[in-house]
Design a protein around this motif. Structure first.
Motif, PDB file in Angstrom:
ATOM      1  N   THR A   1       0.809  -1.216   0.000  1.00 43.44           N
ATOM      2  CA  THR A   1       0.000   0.000   0.000  1.00 43.44           C
ATOM      3  C   THR A   1       0.844   1.268   0.000  1.00 43.44           C
ATOM      4  O   THR A   1       0.327   2.366  -0.238  1.00 43.44           O
ATOM      5  CB  THR A   1      -0.924   0.014   1.232  1.00 43.44           C
ATOM      6  OG1 THR A   1      -0.133  -0.185   2.409  1.00 43.44           O
ATOM      7  CG2 THR A   1      -1.986  -1.073   1.122  1.00 43.44           C
ATOM      8  N   ASP A   2       2.163   1.144   0.247  1.00 41.09           N
ATOM      9  CA  ASP A   2       3.033   2.318   0.271  1.00 41.09           C
ATOM     10  C   ASP A   2       3.386   2.806  -1.133  1.00 41.09           C
ATOM     11  O   ASP A   2       3.839   3.941  -1.291  1.00 41.09           O
ATOM     12  CB  ASP A   2       4.323   2.010   1.040  1.00 41.09           C
ATOM     13  CG  ASP A   2       4.073   1.742   2.514  1.00 41.09           C
ATOM     14  OD1 ASP A   2       3.244   2.455   3.096  1.00 41.09           O
ATOM     15  OD2 ASP A   2       4.698   0.818   3.063  1.00 41.09           O
ATOM     16  N   GLY A   3       3.217   1.958  -2.134  1.00 41.29           N
ATOM     17  CA  GLY A   3       3.574   2.343  -3.494  1.00 41.29           C
ATOM     18  C   GLY A   3       4.224   1.186  -4.226  1.00 41.29           C
ATOM     19  O   GLY A   3       4.353   0.088  -3.689  1.00 41.29           O
ATOM     20  N   PRO A   4       4.667   1.416  -5.470  1.00 41.66           N
ATOM     21  CA  PRO A   4       5.244   0.334  -6.269  1.00 41.66           C
ATOM     22  C   PRO A   4       6.659  -0.038  -5.820  1.00 41.66           C
ATOM     23  O   PRO A   4       7.335   0.723  -5.128  1.00 41.66           O
ATOM     24  CB  PRO A   4       5.260   0.911  -7.685  1.00 41.66           C
ATOM     25  CG  PRO A   4       5.315   2.387  -7.481  1.00 41.66           C
ATOM     26  CD  PRO A   4       4.547   2.676  -6.224  1.00 41.66           C
ATOM     27  N   ALA A   5       7.082  -1.228  -6.241  1.00 47.12           N
ATOM     28  CA  ALA A   5       8.443  -1.700  -6.009  1.00 47.12           C
ATOM     29  C   ALA A   5       9.150  -1.842  -7.347  1.00 47.12           C
ATOM     30  O   ALA A   5       8.524  -2.093  -8.377  1.00 47.12           O
ATOM     31  CB  ALA A   5       8.424  -3.042  -5.281  1.00 47.12           C
ATOM     32  N   VAL A   6      10.467  -1.702  -7.327  1.00 48.56           N
ATOM     33  CA  VAL A   6      11.264  -1.848  -8.538  1.00 48.56           C
ATOM     34  C   VAL A   6      12.316  -2.925  -8.315  1.00 48.56           C
ATOM     35  O   VAL A   6      12.829  -3.088  -7.201  1.00 48.56           O
ATOM     36  CB  VAL A   6      11.929  -0.509  -8.931  1.00 48.56           C
ATOM     37  CG1 VAL A   6      12.939  -0.054  -7.876  1.00 48.56           C
ATOM     38  CG2 VAL A   6      12.584  -0.597 -10.303  1.00 48.56           C
ATOM     39  N   VAL A   7      12.618  -3.681  -9.373  1.00 49.89           N
ATOM     40  CA  VAL A   7      13.635  -4.733  -9.322  1.00 49.89           C
ATOM     41  C   VAL A   7      14.596  -4.523 -10.477  1.00 49.89           C
ATOM     42  O   VAL A   7      14.177  -4.452 -11.643  1.00 49.89           O
ATOM     43  CB  VAL A   7      13.004  -6.137  -9.421  1.00 49.89           C
ATOM     44  CG1 VAL A   7      14.100  -7.210  -9.442  1.00 49.89           C
ATOM     45  CG2 VAL A   7      12.038  -6.379  -8.275  1.00 49.89           C
ATOM     46  N   SER A   8      15.887  -4.409 -10.184  1.00 53.02           N
ATOM     47  CA  SER A   8      16.888  -4.302 -11.249  1.00 53.02           C
ATOM     48  C   SER A   8      17.449  -5.691 -11.565  1.00 53.02           C
ATOM     49  O   SER A   8      17.379  -6.604 -10.743  1.00 53.02           O
ATOM     50  CB  SER A   8      18.019  -3.368 -10.822  1.00 53.02           C
ATOM     51  OG  SER A   8      18.756  -3.918  -9.743  1.00 53.02           O
ATOM     52  N   GLY A   9      17.997  -5.833 -12.769  1.00 50.92           N
ATOM     53  CA  GLY A   9      18.477  -7.148 -13.182  1.00 50.92           C
ATOM     54  C   GLY A   9      17.365  -8.167 -13.136  1.00 50.92           C
ATOM     55  O   GLY A   9      17.576  -9.321 -12.746  1.00 50.92           O
ATOM     56  N   ALA A  10      16.181  -7.761 -13.564  1.00 51.27           N
ATOM     57  CA  ALA A  10      14.974  -8.543 -13.299  1.00 51.27           C
ATOM     58  C   ALA A  10      14.924  -9.875 -14.030  1.00 51.27           C
ATOM     59  O   ALA A  10      14.232 -10.792 -13.593  1.00 51.27           O
ATOM     60  CB  ALA A  10      13.734  -7.718 -13.655  1.00 51.27           C
ATOM     61  N   SER A  11      15.644 -10.009 -15.141  1.00 50.85           N
ATOM     62  CA  SER A  11      15.602 -11.276 -15.860  1.00 50.85           C
ATOM     63  C   SER A  11      16.667 -12.256 -15.385  1.00 50.85           C
ATOM     64  O   SER A  11      16.744 -13.389 -15.863  1.00 50.85           O
ATOM     65  CB  SER A  11      15.738 -11.042 -17.366  1.00 50.85           C
ATOM     66  OG  SER A  11      16.917 -10.331 -17.666  1.00 50.85           O
ATOM     67  N   GLY A  12      17.495 -11.842 -14.431  1.00 46.52           N
ATOM     68  CA  GLY A  12      18.470 -12.750 -13.850  1.00 46.52           C
ATOM     69  C   GLY A  12      17.852 -13.642 -12.787  1.00 46.52           C
ATOM     70  O   GLY A  12      16.648 -13.570 -12.510  1.00 46.52           O
TER      71      GLY A  12
ATOM     72  N   VAL B   1      18.258 -13.964  -9.265  1.00 45.23           N
ATOM     73  CA  VAL B   1      17.711 -13.286  -8.084  1.00 45.23           C
ATOM     74  C   VAL B   1      16.595 -12.328  -8.501  1.00 45.23           C
ATOM     75  O   VAL B   1      15.540 -12.262  -7.865  1.00 45.23           O
ATOM     76  CB  VAL B   1      18.811 -12.533  -7.321  1.00 45.23           C
ATOM     77  CG1 VAL B   1      18.217 -11.772  -6.133  1.00 45.23           C
ATOM     78  CG2 VAL B   1      19.892 -13.490  -6.828  1.00 45.23           C
ATOM     79  N   GLY B   2      16.821 -11.594  -9.584  1.00 43.88           N
ATOM     80  CA  GLY B   2      15.823 -10.636 -10.037  1.00 43.88           C
ATOM     81  C   GLY B   2      14.503 -11.286 -10.399  1.00 43.88           C
ATOM     82  O   GLY B   2      13.430 -10.774 -10.045  1.00 43.88           O
TER      83      GLY B   2
END
Length: 328
Positions: A149-160, A162-163
Motif C-alpha cells: 500500500t506504500d507504493g510500487p516496487a522496482v527490481v533491477s536485473g529482473a531477468s536474472g 535473483v531478479g
C-alpha cells in the motif's frame, strides 16, 4: 568401503581440472549429518568454480555445488534424523566445504533446513540460492515496515536469477512491480512472473541527479553501481532499497541526498552466512508464497552426467532460468 560419484576440482599447476570421479565416503569432509543428495543446481558461481575463471574455490580438492537437497542417512545433530528431507545453500558449501555435485554429502546440521512439506527437493533447487536471496530481500523490506500500500516496487536485473524470483515474490506479496531489464525479449517472461511494468536498463545506466522524481516505495537491486544510485534517487520518502548484487560495479556513485532529505534506507542483503532462523523463515515463506507451477516453469532438469558441461556453459551466458541436476 562405500563409493559415490562426484565432480571434483583439482588444482594442477596454475589451472583447475574439473572431472567426474569415484570417491570413497571416507573422503568426505567433517560434519554431523550425512546426506544422499537427490538434487543440486547450477549457479553462476559453480560455473566460475569448474572453469577456474573466478576465485570461488578456497581449498583443493573441491566438490562444487553451492546448492543441494537430499535425504538424511545419518545424523548426530539434534535437529535431524535419518529420512528427513533437507536443503542447504551457501554457508561455504561448494567453496570451502564439499558441495552438491555429488551423490553424497556430509555437512554441519547448522547449515541445513528441513524442507517444508509442500516443497519437493527439485523445486527447492529451482529456488536455490537465487530464490532464497530474493526472499531475504523481501523480508528485509518488510522488517523495515514497508507494504504494497506504500507504493510500487522496482527490481533491477529482473531477468536474472535473483531478479526473477524478486519479481515473483514481490508480486505474490501484493506489490505492483516494475522490472528493469536490458533484454526487451524477456518482457513476456517477466510479465508472467508478475511484473506490471517493464523498464529499460538504459534509463538507469547513466549517472543522474542526486534526487529525482519519487517513483518507488521499495526496491530490490541486483546490479549495484550507477543503477543502484539512480534507484535510490527515485525512491520516495521513507522508502528502502534492498541491495544484493554488484554486476554493475562495486562503486556506489551516489550522494547522501536520498538518505538525509528523504529518509531513504539502503538495506544490505547477503545470503552466505548460516543465520538458520532467517533461513527457516525464508523457506517457509517460499513454500507458501510461490506457486508450484511458476517454480516448475523456471526449471530445466538434467541428469548428473550433463552437469559438468552445463556448468561450463553458464559462464558464457548460454543458460536461461534454473538448471536442476537430478542425481542417479
Amino acid at each position: 568401503m562405500s563409493f559415490f560419484k562426484a565432480i571434483r576440482i583439482d588444482q594442477r599447476a596454475e589451472t583447475c581440472d574439473a572431472r567426474y570421479v569415484d570417491m570413497a565416503e571416507e573422503e568426505l569432509m567433517p560434519g554431523d549429518v550425512d546426506l544422499a543428495v537427490t538434487h543440486s543446481a547450477i549457479n553462476y558461481k559453480d560455473g566460475l568454480a569448474v572453469t577456474g575463471k573466478g576465485a570461488v574455490v578456497r581449498r583443493f580438492p573441491m566438490i562444487p555445488g553451492v546448492d543441494l537437497a537430499g535425504r538424511v542417512t545419518r545424523s548426530t545433530h539434534p535437529d535431524f534424523s535419518a529420512g528427513d528431507l533437507v536443503v542447504a545453500t551457501g554457508c561455504g558449501v561448494g567453496e570451502a566445504h564439499y558441495g552438491g555435485f555429488a551423490e553424497r554429502a556430509r555437512l554441519s546440521g547448522d547449515w541445513l533446513v528441513k524442507l517444508p512439506g509442500t516443497l519437493t527437493p527439485a523445486r527447492a533447487m529451482t529456488v536455490g540460492t537465487a530464490g532464497l536471496t530474493a526472499m531475504f530481500c523481501l523480508l528485509a523490506l518488510e522488517r523495515h515496515g514497508l507494504a504494497p500500500t506504500d507504493g510500487p516496487a522496482v527490481v533491477s536485473g529482473a531477468s536474472g536469477g535473483v531478479g526473477s524470483f524478486a519479481v515473483a515474490l514481490l508480486a505474490a506479496a501484493g506489490w505492483r512491480v516494475a522490472a528493469i531489464t536490458g533484454h526487451p525479449a524477456e518482457a513476456d517472461y517477466l510479465t508472467s512472473l508478475g511484473a506490471a511494468e517493464i523498464l529499460a536498463r538504459e534509463a538507469f545506466a547513466q549517472p543522474g541527479k542526486p534526487l529525482q522524481s519519487q517513483r518507488f516505495a521499495a526496491g530490490v537491486d541486483t546490479v549495484g553501481g550507477v543503477t543502484l544510485a539512480n534507484i535510490l534517487a527515485q525512491t520516495q520518502f521513507d522508502g528502502a532499497v534492498a541491495a544484493t548484487g554488484n554486476v554493475g560495479g562495486m562503486d556506489l556513485p551516489a550522494s547522501v541526498a536520498p538518505f538525509i532529505l528523504r529518509g531513504v534506507a539502503l538495506l544490505g542483503v547477503e545470503s552466505v552466512r548460516p543465520r538458520i532462523a532467517l533461513r527457516r523463515a525464508a523457506w517457509a515463506r517460499i513454500a507458501t508464497d510461490l506457486d508450484a507451477a511458476l517454480i516448475d516453469a523456471m526449471c530445466e532438469v538434467i541428469p548428473f552426467d550433463q552437469a559438468l558441461e552445463r556448468a561450463r556453459a553458464i559462464v558464457t551466458g548460454k543458460i536461461r532460468g534454473r538448471v536442476v541436476i537430478e542425481m542417479p
